[in-house]
Scaffold this motif. Structure first.
Motif, PDB file in Angstrom:
ATOM      1  N   ALA A 220      36.652  48.562  40.535  1.00 33.56           N
ATOM      2  CA  ALA A 220      37.746  48.800  41.484  1.00 33.56           C
ATOM      3  C   ALA A 220      38.363  47.478  41.934  1.00 33.56           C
ATOM      4  O   ALA A 220      39.583  47.382  42.133  1.00 33.56           O
ATOM      5  CB  ALA A 220      37.235  49.589  42.683  1.00 33.56           C
ATOM      6  N   HIS A 221      37.543  46.452  42.094  1.00 32.29           N
ATOM      7  CA  HIS A 221      38.064  45.120  42.409  1.00 32.29           C
ATOM      8  C   HIS A 221      38.855  44.546  41.228  1.00 32.29           C
ATOM      9  O   HIS A 221      39.879  43.880  41.419  1.00 32.29           O
ATOM     10  CB  HIS A 221      36.915  44.161  42.725  1.00 32.29           C
ATOM     11  N   LEU A 222      38.349  44.786  40.029  1.00 32.80           N
ATOM     12  CA  LEU A 222      38.942  44.177  38.843  1.00 32.80           C
ATOM     13  C   LEU A 222      40.263  44.830  38.446  1.00 32.80           C
ATOM     14  O   LEU A 222      41.168  44.150  37.943  1.00 32.80           O
ATOM     15  CB  LEU A 222      37.953  44.255  37.682  1.00 32.80           C
ATOM     16  N   ALA A 223      40.395  46.139  38.660  1.00 29.65           N
ATOM     17  CA  ALA A 223      41.536  46.890  38.138  1.00 29.65           C
ATOM     18  C   ALA A 223      42.892  46.246  38.434  1.00 29.65           C
ATOM     19  O   ALA A 223      43.706  46.063  37.516  1.00 29.65           O
ATOM     20  CB  ALA A 223      41.494  48.330  38.653  1.00 29.65           C
ATOM     21  N   PRO A 224      43.200  45.882  39.683  1.00 24.68           N
ATOM     22  CA  PRO A 224      44.520  45.305  39.941  1.00 24.68           C
ATOM     23  C   PRO A 224      44.685  43.878  39.419  1.00 24.68           C
ATOM     24  O   PRO A 224      45.788  43.327  39.497  1.00 24.68           O
ATOM     25  CB  PRO A 224      44.621  45.338  41.475  1.00 24.68           C
ATOM     26  N   ARG A 225      43.618  43.304  38.884  1.00 26.82           N
ATOM     27  CA  ARG A 225      43.666  41.917  38.405  1.00 26.82           C
ATOM     28  C   ARG A 225      43.360  41.827  36.910  1.00 26.82           C
ATOM     29  O   ARG A 225      42.966  40.778  36.396  1.00 26.82           O
ATOM     30  CB  ARG A 225      42.689  41.064  39.224  1.00 26.82           C
ATOM     31  N   ARG A 226      43.567  42.920  36.214  1.00 27.78           N
ATOM     32  CA  ARG A 226      43.242  42.973  34.787  1.00 27.78           C
ATOM     33  C   ARG A 226      43.967  41.886  33.996  1.00 27.78           C
ATOM     34  O   ARG A 226      43.387  41.279  33.078  1.00 27.78           O
ATOM     35  CB  ARG A 226      43.587  44.362  34.225  1.00 27.78           C
ATOM     36  N   ALA A 227      45.207  41.593  34.334  1.00 33.14           N
ATOM     37  CA  ALA A 227      45.956  40.570  33.597  1.00 33.14           C
ATOM     38  C   ALA A 227      45.306  39.201  33.743  1.00 33.14           C
ATOM     39  O   ALA A 227      45.260  38.415  32.781  1.00 33.14           O
ATOM     40  CB  ALA A 227      47.405  40.526  34.081  1.00 33.14           C
ATOM     41  N   ALA A 228      44.782  38.910  34.928  1.00 32.10           N
ATOM     42  CA  ALA A 228      44.122  37.622  35.151  1.00 32.10           C
ATOM     43  C   ALA A 228      42.859  37.502  34.312  1.00 32.10           C
ATOM     44  O   ALA A 228      42.484  36.400  33.895  1.00 32.10           O
ATOM     45  CB  ALA A 228      43.803  37.446  36.636  1.00 32.10           C
ATOM     46  N   LEU A 229      42.201  38.629  34.038  1.00 31.80           N
ATOM     47  CA  LEU A 229      41.003  38.597  33.197  1.00 31.80           C
ATOM     48  C   LEU A 229      41.361  38.112  31.803  1.00 31.80           C
ATOM     49  O   LEU A 229      40.635  37.318  31.204  1.00 31.80           O
ATOM     50  CB  LEU A 229      40.372  39.992  33.136  1.00 31.80           C
ATOM     51  N   GLY A 230      42.489  38.586  31.284  1.00 30.88           N
ATOM     52  CA  GLY A 230      42.918  38.161  29.955  1.00 30.88           C
ATOM     53  C   GLY A 230      43.144  36.668  29.863  1.00 30.88           C
ATOM     54  O   GLY A 230      42.910  36.042  28.824  1.00 30.88           O
ATOM     55  N   ALA A 231      43.564  36.060  30.950  1.00 34.08           N
ATOM     56  CA  ALA A 231      43.843  34.626  30.957  1.00 34.08           C
ATOM     57  C   ALA A 231      42.581  33.780  30.862  1.00 34.08           C
ATOM     58  O   ALA A 231      42.659  32.576  30.590  1.00 34.08           O
ATOM     59  CB  ALA A 231      44.618  34.260  32.219  1.00 34.08           C
ATOM     60  N   LEU A 232      41.405  34.381  31.062  1.00 33.30           N
ATOM     61  CA  LEU A 232      40.151  33.631  30.992  1.00 33.30           C
ATOM     62  C   LEU A 232      39.676  33.414  29.557  1.00 33.30           C
ATOM     63  O   LEU A 232      38.703  32.699  29.334  1.00 33.30           O
ATOM     64  CB  LEU A 232      39.056  34.351  31.787  1.00 33.30           C
ATOM     65  N   GLY A 233      40.340  34.041  28.584  1.00 35.33           N
ATOM     66  CA  GLY A 233      39.980  33.823  27.192  1.00 35.33           C
ATOM     67  C   GLY A 233      38.652  34.420  26.798  1.00 35.33           C
ATOM     68  O   GLY A 233      37.885  33.813  26.049  1.00 35.33           O
ATOM     69  N   LEU A 234      38.382  35.623  27.256  1.00 35.73           N
ATOM     70  CA  LEU A 234      37.106  36.277  26.954  1.00 35.73           C
ATOM     71  C   LEU A 234      36.952  36.643  25.482  1.00 35.73           C
ATOM     72  O   LEU A 234      35.845  36.676  24.954  1.00 35.73           O
ATOM     73  CB  LEU A 234      36.969  37.548  27.799  1.00 35.73           C
TER      74      LEU A 234
END
Length: 285
Positions: A220-234
């Protein structure tokens, strides 16, 4: 009296059970040893507990400051306890430049040099510290445990930006989220290996429903920040796992095998968080 350099918050349980040599009960002694290990010159220790645990903590040493926890943990997770975010806020309120969280079953075998090194590093970045697992209190060397962070230190200013709503001590995922939240905000994180952060090995005390509930909180914390997750280069696998969890973590009631999928995907997602944290690593001997 030295000025407070580090304010460390925890939630000491009224009792503790741990296996000792030959099957003897070692929890009470280990709990006592952990409590005695945290205070040091410049290190201020807080324990945050629900009001109903107050009487059982009356005999804590004067070096441990008691604080009353915000309510709601028992209703959320089926066991009394303290919210991790509440504890971190109470540490920040001390005014210390470095604040942190420690699990209550961690013994800090840290001399003044190592404490000073941790405090200095934690003025610059979040330190997510692995523990060493030991089988008995006198064991000199044990196995390092990579997949969790039992001591987390950071600048107080950073702590005020971290959102730990919904995570409780004694329930998994808060340590992964605190690292991921910082990274998503572009804040520096270092994974720390230090053999002086010790844990008496025991069977997991949490249950799968609590594990999955806390994972839902993380998602629930991550959902609105999904785009920022992509920027971490996982990488594609990690991002696919995250997307799967975002889709199913709150849909456990839809039947087999959704709960099993959540468990497998959640485990893999946790490994990805560990890998992210270890991009910047520190060994403190």
């Amino acid at each position: 009296m030295p000025a407070t350099e580090v304010a460390l918050a925890t939630s000491i349980p009224p009792g503790m059970k741990r296996p000792g040599p030959g099957g003897a009960e070692a929890g009470a002694i280990w709990r006592q040893d952990c409590i005695a290990s945290w205070p040091a010159p410049g290190w201020r220790i807080l324990t945050v507990n629900p009001a109903e645990e107050s009487a059982s903590l009356a005999n804590l040493p004067e070096t441990i400051e008691r604080r009353t926890a915000e309510p709601g943990v028992a209703e959320a997770y089926g066991r009394p306890g303290a919210w991790v975010g509440d504890a971190l806020r109470q540490a920040v309120a001390t005014g210390a430049p470095v604040v942190g969280l420690v699990n209550a079953d961690i013994r800090l075998d840290l001399d003044a040099t190592r404490r000073a090194a941790l405090a200095a590093e934690a003025r610059q970045a979040m330190l997510a510290c692995n523990r060493m697992d030991v089988q008995h209190a006198a064991q000199a060397e044990g196995a390092a445990y990579r997949y969790g962070y039992d001591l987390v230190l950071m600048p107080a200013a950073m702590a005020q930006r971290i959102d730990l709503t919904g995570f409780a001590f004694g329930v998994p995922w808060w340590d992964y989220w605190i690292v991921l939240d910082a990274l998503l905000r572009g804040l520096p994180v270092r994974a720390v290996r230090c053999d002086g952060i010790r844990h008496l090995a025991h069977k997991a005390a949490w249950n799968q429903p609590g594990w999955r509930r806390a994972l839902r909180v993380l998602m629930a914390h991550l959902a609105p920040r999904r785009a920022a997750l992509g920027a971490l280069g996982l990488g594609p696998v990690a991002e696919a796992v995250a997307d799967l969890l975002l889709a199913i973590a709150s849909r456990e009631e839809e039947g087999y095998p959704v709960a099993e999928m959540i468990t497998v995907a959640g485990t893999r997602f946790g490994l990805e968080v560990v890998r992210l944290a270890e991009r910047e690593a520190l060994r403190l001997d």
